[in-house]
Design a protein around this motif. Structure first.
Motif, PDB file in Angstrom:
ATOM      1  N   ILE A 155       0.876  -1.175   0.000  1.00 12.23           N
ATOM      2  CA  ILE A 155       0.000   0.000   0.000  1.00 12.23           C
ATOM      3  C   ILE A 155       0.911   1.223   0.000  1.00 12.23           C
ATOM      4  CG2 ILE A 155      -1.762   1.289   1.268  1.00 12.23           C
ATOM      5  CD1 ILE A 155      -2.565  -1.409   2.575  1.00 12.23           C
ATOM      6  N   PHE A 156       0.862   1.980  -1.090  1.00 15.26           N
ATOM      7  CA  PHE A 156       1.743   3.137  -1.234  1.00 15.26           C
ATOM      8  C   PHE A 156       1.013   4.417  -0.840  1.00 15.26           C
ATOM      9  CE2 PHE A 156       3.337   0.053  -4.387  1.00 15.26           C
ATOM     10  CZ  PHE A 156       4.639  -0.055  -3.959  1.00 15.26           C
ATOM     11  N   GLU A 157       1.658   5.188   0.010  1.00 16.90           N
ATOM     12  CA  GLU A 157       1.110   6.477   0.435  1.00 16.90           C
ATOM     13  C   GLU A 157       2.132   7.563   0.118  1.00 16.90           C
ATOM     14  OE1 GLU A 157       0.725   4.975   4.375  1.00 16.90           O
ATOM     15  OE2 GLU A 157      -1.456   4.792   4.230  1.00 16.90           O
ATOM     16  N   THR A 158       1.716   8.576  -0.622  1.00 14.54           N
ATOM     17  CA  THR A 158       2.655   9.616  -1.088  1.00 14.54           C
ATOM     18  C   THR A 158       2.814  10.694  -0.020  1.00 14.54           C
ATOM     19  OG1 THR A 158       0.825  10.710  -2.232  1.00 14.54           O
ATOM     20  CG2 THR A 158       2.183   9.197  -3.520  1.00 14.54           C
ATOM     21  N   ASP A 159       3.301  10.265   1.149  1.00 16.90           N
ATOM     22  CA  ASP A 159       3.425  11.191   2.271  1.00 16.90           C
ATOM     23  C   ASP A 159       4.839  11.249   2.833  1.00 16.90           C
ATOM     24  OD1 ASP A 159       3.509   8.674   3.344  1.00 16.90           O
ATOM     25  OD2 ASP A 159       1.961   9.002   4.860  1.00 16.90           O
ATOM     26  N   LEU A 160       5.823  10.786   2.055  1.00 14.87           N
ATOM     27  CA  LEU A 160       7.205  10.854   2.537  1.00 14.87           C
ATOM     28  C   LEU A 160       7.644  12.310   2.645  1.00 14.87           C
ATOM     29  CD1 LEU A 160       9.668   9.053   3.287  1.00 14.87           C
ATOM     30  CD2 LEU A 160      10.456   9.392   0.935  1.00 14.87           C
ATOM     31  N   GLY A 244      12.027   5.330  -3.521  1.00 16.95           N
ATOM     32  CA  GLY A 244      10.744   4.994  -4.139  1.00 16.95           C
ATOM     33  C   GLY A 244      10.880   3.992  -5.259  1.00 16.95           C
ATOM     34  N   ARG A 245      12.075   3.857  -5.793  1.00 14.85           N
ATOM     35  CA  ARG A 245      12.329   2.887  -6.855  1.00 14.85           C
ATOM     36  C   ARG A 245      13.285   1.789  -6.397  1.00 14.85           C
ATOM     37  NH1 ARG A 245       9.564   2.183 -11.165  1.00 14.85           N
ATOM     38  NH2 ARG A 245      11.398   1.821 -12.452  1.00 14.85           N
ATOM     39  N   ASP A 246      14.441   2.171  -5.899  1.00 12.88           N
ATOM     40  CA  ASP A 246      15.441   1.207  -5.435  1.00 12.88           C
ATOM     41  C   ASP A 246      15.376   0.999  -3.923  1.00 12.88           C
ATOM     42  OD1 ASP A 246      16.488   1.251  -8.095  1.00 12.88           O
ATOM     43  OD2 ASP A 246      17.623   3.046  -7.572  1.00 12.88           O
ATOM     44  N   ILE A 247      15.019   2.071  -3.216  1.00 17.27           N
ATOM     45  CA  ILE A 247      14.965   2.059  -1.752  1.00 17.27           C
ATOM     46  C   ILE A 247      13.614   2.597  -1.320  1.00 17.27           C
ATOM     47  CG2 ILE A 247      16.015   2.923   0.372  1.00 17.27           C
ATOM     48  CD1 ILE A 247      18.617   3.349  -1.216  1.00 17.27           C
ATOM     49  N   LEU A 248      12.956   1.903  -0.387  1.00 14.56           N
ATOM     50  CA  LEU A 248      11.610   2.276   0.030  1.00 14.56           C
ATOM     51  C   LEU A 248      11.533   2.439   1.544  1.00 14.56           C
ATOM     52  CD1 LEU A 248      10.257  -0.258  -2.415  1.00 14.56           C
ATOM     53  CD2 LEU A 248       9.189   1.983  -2.343  1.00 14.56           C
ATOM     54  N   MET A 249      10.633   3.324   1.970  1.00 15.71           N
ATOM     55  CA  MET A 249      10.383   3.535   3.390  1.00 15.71           C
ATOM     56  C   MET A 249       9.173   2.695   3.814  1.00 15.71           C
ATOM     57  SD  MET A 249      11.230   5.181   6.199  1.00 15.71           S
ATOM     58  CE  MET A 249      11.938   6.821   5.938  1.00 15.71           C
ATOM     59  N   VAL A 250       9.419   1.689   4.658  1.00 15.47           N
ATOM     60  CA  VAL A 250       8.343   0.844   5.178  1.00 15.47           C
ATOM     61  C   VAL A 250       7.835   1.466   6.469  1.00 15.47           C
ATOM     62  CG1 VAL A 250       7.695  -1.465   5.960  1.00 15.47           C
ATOM     63  CG2 VAL A 250       9.438  -1.194   4.178  1.00 15.47           C
ATOM     64  N   THR A 251       6.506   1.650   6.569  1.00 16.60           N
ATOM     65  CA  THR A 251       5.931   2.301   7.749  1.00 16.60           C
ATOM     66  C   THR A 251       5.146   1.352   8.633  1.00 16.60           C
ATOM     67  OG1 THR A 251       3.920   2.942   6.550  1.00 16.60           O
ATOM     68  CG2 THR A 251       5.772   4.495   6.520  1.00 16.60           C
ATOM     69  N   ASP A 252       4.559   0.268   8.066  1.00 12.09           N
ATOM     70  CA  ASP A 252       3.721  -0.592   8.901  1.00 12.09           C
ATOM     71  C   ASP A 252       3.304  -1.833   8.119  1.00 12.09           C
ATOM     72  OD1 ASP A 252       2.389  -1.387  11.174  1.00 12.09           O
ATOM     73  OD2 ASP A 252       0.959   0.278  11.203  1.00 12.09           O
ATOM     74  N   LEU A 262       3.830   1.595   2.761  1.00  8.14           N
ATOM     75  CA  LEU A 262       5.066   2.284   2.399  1.00  8.14           C
ATOM     76  C   LEU A 262       4.796   3.756   2.151  1.00  8.14           C
ATOM     77  CD1 LEU A 262       5.240  -0.680   0.376  1.00  8.14           C
ATOM     78  CD2 LEU A 262       7.492  -0.053   1.177  1.00  8.14           C
ATOM     79  N   SER A 263       5.767   4.573   2.509  1.00 13.22           N
ATOM     80  CA  SER A 263       5.702   6.010   2.297  1.00 13.22           C
ATOM     81  C   SER A 263       6.661   6.371   1.169  1.00 13.22           C
ATOM     82  CB  SER A 263       6.087   6.730   3.595  1.00 13.22           C
ATOM     83  OG  SER A 263       5.994   8.129   3.450  1.00 13.22           O
ATOM     84  N   VAL A 264       6.143   6.999   0.112  1.00 11.86           N
ATOM     85  CA  VAL A 264       6.953   7.290  -1.076  1.00 11.86           C
ATOM     86  C   VAL A 264       6.779   8.746  -1.481  1.00 11.86           C
ATOM     87  CG1 VAL A 264       6.803   4.907  -1.916  1.00 11.86           C
ATOM     88  CG2 VAL A 264       5.098   6.581  -2.646  1.00 11.86           C
ATOM     89  N   PRO A 265       7.724   9.280  -2.286  1.00 13.91           N
ATOM     90  CA  PRO A 265       7.555  10.635  -2.804  1.00 13.91           C
ATOM     91  C   PRO A 265       6.416  10.681  -3.821  1.00 13.91           C
ATOM     92  CG  PRO A 265       9.847   9.880  -2.981  1.00 13.91           C
ATOM     93  CD  PRO A 265       9.006   8.687  -2.681  1.00 13.91           C
ATOM     94  N   PRO A 266       5.804  11.835  -4.004  1.00 16.07           N
ATOM     95  CA  PRO A 266       4.776  11.955  -5.045  1.00 16.07           C
ATOM     96  C   PRO A 266       5.401  11.975  -6.426  1.00 16.07           C
ATOM     97  CG  PRO A 266       5.183  14.087  -4.028  1.00 16.07           C
ATOM     98  CD  PRO A 266       5.996  13.085  -3.253  1.00 16.07           C
TER      99      PRO A 266
END
Length: 368
Positions: A155-160, A244-252, A262-266
């Motif tokens: 689940i991608f959220e554009t809130d990084l 967002g492509r090679d490295i991702l931020m996992v939040t929960d 996951l939190s990704v850039p818009p």
């Protein structure tokens, strides 16, 4: 402390697993197909030929045309059965293409008079000879895979936060560790999957398993109490650059949707995170002192190991590894063997992990 049973994917913890048969067994496999079906039912599985999304499918294929079972849900595990007169001299080179072309989680090769040889996507290989209790022993080999629950939805959220769109010191440490693993030649591709499959099937494999064909292994580093950076699925770990492509931020982890958040850039089309994200999430939540986690397809001597060969990306593998980390003298510096698969190593940082393991890794994972 994380009590994993409380986060089990919604509705699955009490659901009897359903299974189906697909394809026509060759003459040598007919008896095994019948006896194995009876064992599965005796062990609590329900044979349901009409199931839209069975937990497991026994898929009987032929060497000339390894027909895949087309899943209607990611959570269906496919065990393909193939009869051959003899094993090829190099099992990986000779059999991995059947495993992938049949879109399988496991391939079981039956050789009359010799028994069953097993091969998994993660290169687990083992053998059960014919004889008393043959069907029961085959069941014990396939059960961990047939009953497993994949956690591969994202689940991608554009809130990084904007200040993290270009990464930070931690993402730089991920990139450096990936390059170091490549220098050590620890990021092998099991097989050039994209050269075996037609484009449609290759897309299907990537969608089902998150396999990109570039390299095995994954790595992550804690950002804060709840979040961690992790390598994406199917990317070259020696070239981790773009957030967002090679490295991702996992939040929960969301147990209702059985998905990683996951939190990704818009403004970007993100890749999926590594399939082992659920495993890393469990470890980070339970052990605040763990600052980084590394997974490689290698081995070390005299280490604790999981008991069963669960597939990558399953809740059951994550639970088994988390249990071994919990039992370690120092969970923040644990080395856990994944049976027939590789290592998960915790540490205070990726640099500290690499320093601890340098010169101690065995390239060949023992099979049993």
């Amino acid at each position: 402390m994380v009590q994993s049973s409380g986060s089990m994917p919604f509705g699955l913890e009490a659901t009897p697993p359903r299974f189906a048969l697909h394809g026509t067994p060759t003459p040598g496999l007919t008896g095994l197909a019948q006896s194995l079906s009876k064992v599965l039912e005796a062990k609590g599985y329900i044979l349901d030929p009409q199931a839209e999304a069975p937990r497991a499918v026994l898929n009987f294929i032929q060497a000339e045309k390894p027909t895949p079972y087309r899943r209607k849900a990611q959570g269906t595990m496919v065990i393909s059965f193939l009869e051959l007169p003899q094993m090829p001299p190099d099992p990986i080179a000779g059999l991995y293409s059947y495993l992938v072309r049949a879109l399988s989680n496991m391939l079981v090769v039956y050789v009359p008079g010799q028994g069953a040889y097993f091969l998994t996507l993660e290169l687990g290989r083992y053998h059960e000879p014919e004889g008393p209790g043959f069907a029961e022993r085959v069941f014990e080999r396939i059960h961990p895979i047939a009953s497993s629950v994949l956690v591969v939805q994202n689940i991608f959220e554009t809130d990084l936060e904007p200040e993290l769109w270009q990464g930070d010191a931690l993402t730089k440490s991920l990139s450096a560790a990936g390059r170091k693993l490549a220098e050590w030649d620890l990021l092998p591709a099991a097989f050039p999957i994209e050269e075996i499959l037609p484009p449609e099937d290759f897309r299907h494999v990537k969608r089902l398993y998150g396999i990109g064909g570039l390299s095995y292994g994954n790595l992550s580093v804690r950002k804060d109490e709840r979040r961690f950076w992790m390598s994406a699925s199917g990317v070259d770990k020696a070239n981790l650059r773009e957030v967002g492509r090679d490295i991702l931020m996992v939040t929960d982890y969301d147990p209702i949707q059985n998905a990683m958040r996951l939190s990704v850039p818009p403004g970007i089309e993100p890749r999926r995170v590594s399939v082992d994200a659920i495993e890393h999430w469990m470890i980070y939540r339970e052990h605040p002192q763990v600052g980084a986690i590394l997974h490689v397809h290698a081995w070390m001597e005299n280490i604790a190991s999981t008991q069963f060969n669960y597939p990558c990306g399953t809740y059951q593998l994550a639970e088994a590894v988390a249990q071994k980390v919990r039992e370690a003298p120092d969970p923040s510096r644990a080395v856990v063997g994944l049976k027939n698969h590789g290592l998960t190593i915790t540490g205070h940082s990726l640099e500290e992990i690499l320093e601890r393991i340098e010169g101690r890794l065995l390239r060949q994972v023992p099979m049993s």
